[in-house]
Scaffold this motif. Structure first.
Motif, short mmCIF file in Angstrom:
data_model
loop_
_atom_site.label_atom_id
_atom_site.label_comp_id
_atom_site.label_asym_id
_atom_site.label_seq_id
_atom_site.Cartn_x
_atom_site.Cartn_y
_atom_site.Cartn_z
N GLN A 173 0.79 -1.22 0.00
CA GLN A 173 0.00 0.00 0.00
C GLN A 173 0.83 1.29 0.00
OE1 GLN A 173 -3.76 -0.01 1.99
NE2 GLN A 173 -3.50 -2.13 2.69
N LEU A 217 -0.93 6.15 -3.64
CA LEU A 217 -1.60 5.94 -4.92
C LEU A 217 -0.78 6.56 -6.05
CD1 LEU A 217 -5.37 6.54 -4.11
CD2 LEU A 217 -4.35 4.43 -4.99
N SER A 229 1.95 5.18 -7.25
CA SER A 229 3.33 4.70 -7.23
C SER A 229 3.53 3.64 -8.30
CB SER A 229 3.66 4.10 -5.86
OG SER A 229 3.57 5.07 -4.84
N GLU A 284 2.30 -0.59 -11.92
CA GLU A 284 1.84 -0.37 -10.54
C GLU A 284 2.83 -1.02 -9.58
OE1 GLU A 284 0.24 -0.61 -6.78
OE2 GLU A 284 0.36 -2.48 -7.95
N GLN A 311 3.08 -2.32 -6.56
CA GLN A 311 2.92 -3.57 -5.83
C GLN A 311 2.97 -4.79 -6.76
OE1 GLN A 311 0.05 -2.73 -2.18
NE2 GLN A 311 -0.54 -1.50 -3.95
N ASN A 336 -7.63 2.49 -9.12
CA ASN A 336 -7.12 3.53 -8.24
C ASN A 336 -7.44 3.17 -6.79
OD1 ASN A 336 -5.79 6.01 -7.81
ND2 ASN A 336 -7.74 7.08 -7.64
N ASP A 337 -6.92 1.99 -6.39
CA ASP A 337 -7.24 1.42 -5.08
C ASP A 337 -6.04 0.62 -4.61
OD1 ASP A 337 -8.10 -0.26 -2.96
OD2 ASP A 337 -10.16 -0.23 -3.69
N LYS A 338 -5.23 1.22 -3.71
CA LYS A 338 -3.98 0.57 -3.33
C LYS A 338 -4.21 -0.73 -2.54
CE LYS A 338 -3.45 3.82 0.57
NZ LYS A 338 -2.57 4.89 1.13
N ASN A 341 -4.98 -3.38 -5.16
CA ASN A 341 -3.77 -3.73 -5.89
C ASN A 341 -2.84 -4.60 -5.05
OD1 ASN A 341 -4.48 -2.35 -8.27
ND2 ASN A 341 -3.74 -0.42 -7.44
N TYR A 342 -2.81 -4.35 -3.75
CA TYR A 342 -2.01 -5.21 -2.86
C TYR A 342 -2.58 -6.63 -2.87
CZ TYR A 342 0.13 -7.21 1.31
OH TYR A 342 0.81 -8.04 2.17
N HIS A 376 4.17 2.21 4.96
CA HIS A 376 3.24 3.12 4.31
C HIS A 376 1.89 3.20 5.03
CE1 HIS A 376 6.01 3.64 1.01
NE2 HIS A 376 6.03 2.36 0.77
#
Length: 323
Positions: A118, A121, A123, A130, A132, A192-194, A197-198, A240
């Motif tokens: 995380q 956003l 990164s 992306e 992650q 657009n959701d960390k 994405n993790y 983070h």
């Protein structure tokens, strides 16, 4: 939910240093081995006389860790060394593998331990992926590709089932992944959701482990692939999200406890060539994954969704220029 509850509150480790035979002659590479869980597993294996390579981006941090481990374990006959790698920069992966192969003619255990969770956003990696997905999946995938021949060579003369690749996932994969494990459109165009994405990257680790077992069966390659949830440990993985360890403190454990999950995955005799692709949970137990994730990993010709194969192919495509 019972299986998830036991991962939140795991029983004591089932496989510890007391069960671990000497590792004389064994060669082990651990990404992120200078801190947290990686530092603990590096220490345990060095203490048992293994040749341990700590791969990471900071040579200073690794050298400091090496010095501390050696000072605390003066009777070890093992070795510790540093390899430079930045998992979010695919340009560094081949040079890391080449540096390792210049020093060693075998590789018994490859621990994909390093990761990121995380970040802010937006990164992205050095290649614009992306962050992650890049750090947790693409870097480890490419490093494995470079080291596969050496792993196979080692397996040809090692004890059956002893040469392994360990992929570090997370309980978040089972708690939060969509049905089937992955939505490939979210891999190709990350939302657009960390948090999502993790989770996708950690499901990706499970799928890479399963697909490695499919494409390189332990019965012929000698390589055993294992994915795991190490358990929630208070490490710099949460740099983070600094408030999370405090908010979730009843569920947080020491890095040393979580390292026993890795130790089990890497060395327990409960894992053999017959169960390559298995999943391990805290603090060292074989477990069944969520059934729909299992179905997502299976190939279509076996009645599954084939998503692990699709994800592998995506990783292959995104890393092709760096082979």
């Amino acid at each position: 939910m019972g299986g998830q509850w036991s991962q939140f509150f795991p029983p004591k480790p089932t496989y510890t240093e007391a069960d671990l035979a000497t590792q004389d002659g064994k060669v082990i590479l651990i990404t992120g081995g200078a801190s947290g869980i990686g530092l603990e597993i590096s220490t345990m294996l060095y203490r048992k006389n293994a040749r341990v390579y700590i791969a990471g981006r900071s040579e200073k941090n690794a050298r400091d860790a090496i010095q501390a481990i050696q000072a605390a374990n003066p009777s070890s006959t093992g070795t510790l060394d540093f390899l430079h790698v930045e998992l979010d920069d695919l340009r560094t992966i081949k040079s890391c593998a080449d540096a390792f192969k210049a020093k060693e003619s075998r590789l018994d255990l490859l621990f994909h331990n390093a990761g990121v969770s995380q970040p802010p956003l937006g990164s992205v990696s050095k290649q614009g992926v992306e962050l992650q997905l890049a750090t947790n999946c693409l870097g480890p995938f490419l490093l494995t590709q470079f080291l596969l021949p050496l792993l196979q060579q080692t397996a040809s003369s090692a004890a059956p089932g002893s040469v392994r690749v360990i992929w570090t996932s997370s309980q978040m994969a089972e708690l939060s992944a969509p049905k089937g494990g992955l939505i490939m459109d979210e891999i190709r165009s990350p939302p657009n959701d960390k948090g999502k994405n993790y989770t996708n990257s950690k499901t990706g680790n499970i799928f890479l482990s399963a697909e490695l077992a499919h494409r390189h069966p332990a019965s012929t390659s000698g390589i055993v692939s294992v994915s795991l949830n190490p358990g929630a440990a208070a490490t710099n993985l949460f740099r983070h999200t600094p408030l999370l360890p405090y908010l979730a403190w009843p569920l947080m454990y020491t890095a040393k406890l979580a390292a026993h999950t890795q130790l089990f995955a890497g060395l327990s005799p409960d894992i053999t060539v017959n169960n390559s692709g298995c999943y391990v949970v805290p603090f060292g137990r074989l477990a069944d994954l969520r059934q729909d994730i299992v179905e997502g990993a299976k190939r279509k010709e076996e009645g599954g969704l084939g998503l692990a194969g699709e994800f592998w192919d995506w990783c292959e495509e995104r890393t092709r220029d760096y082979m």
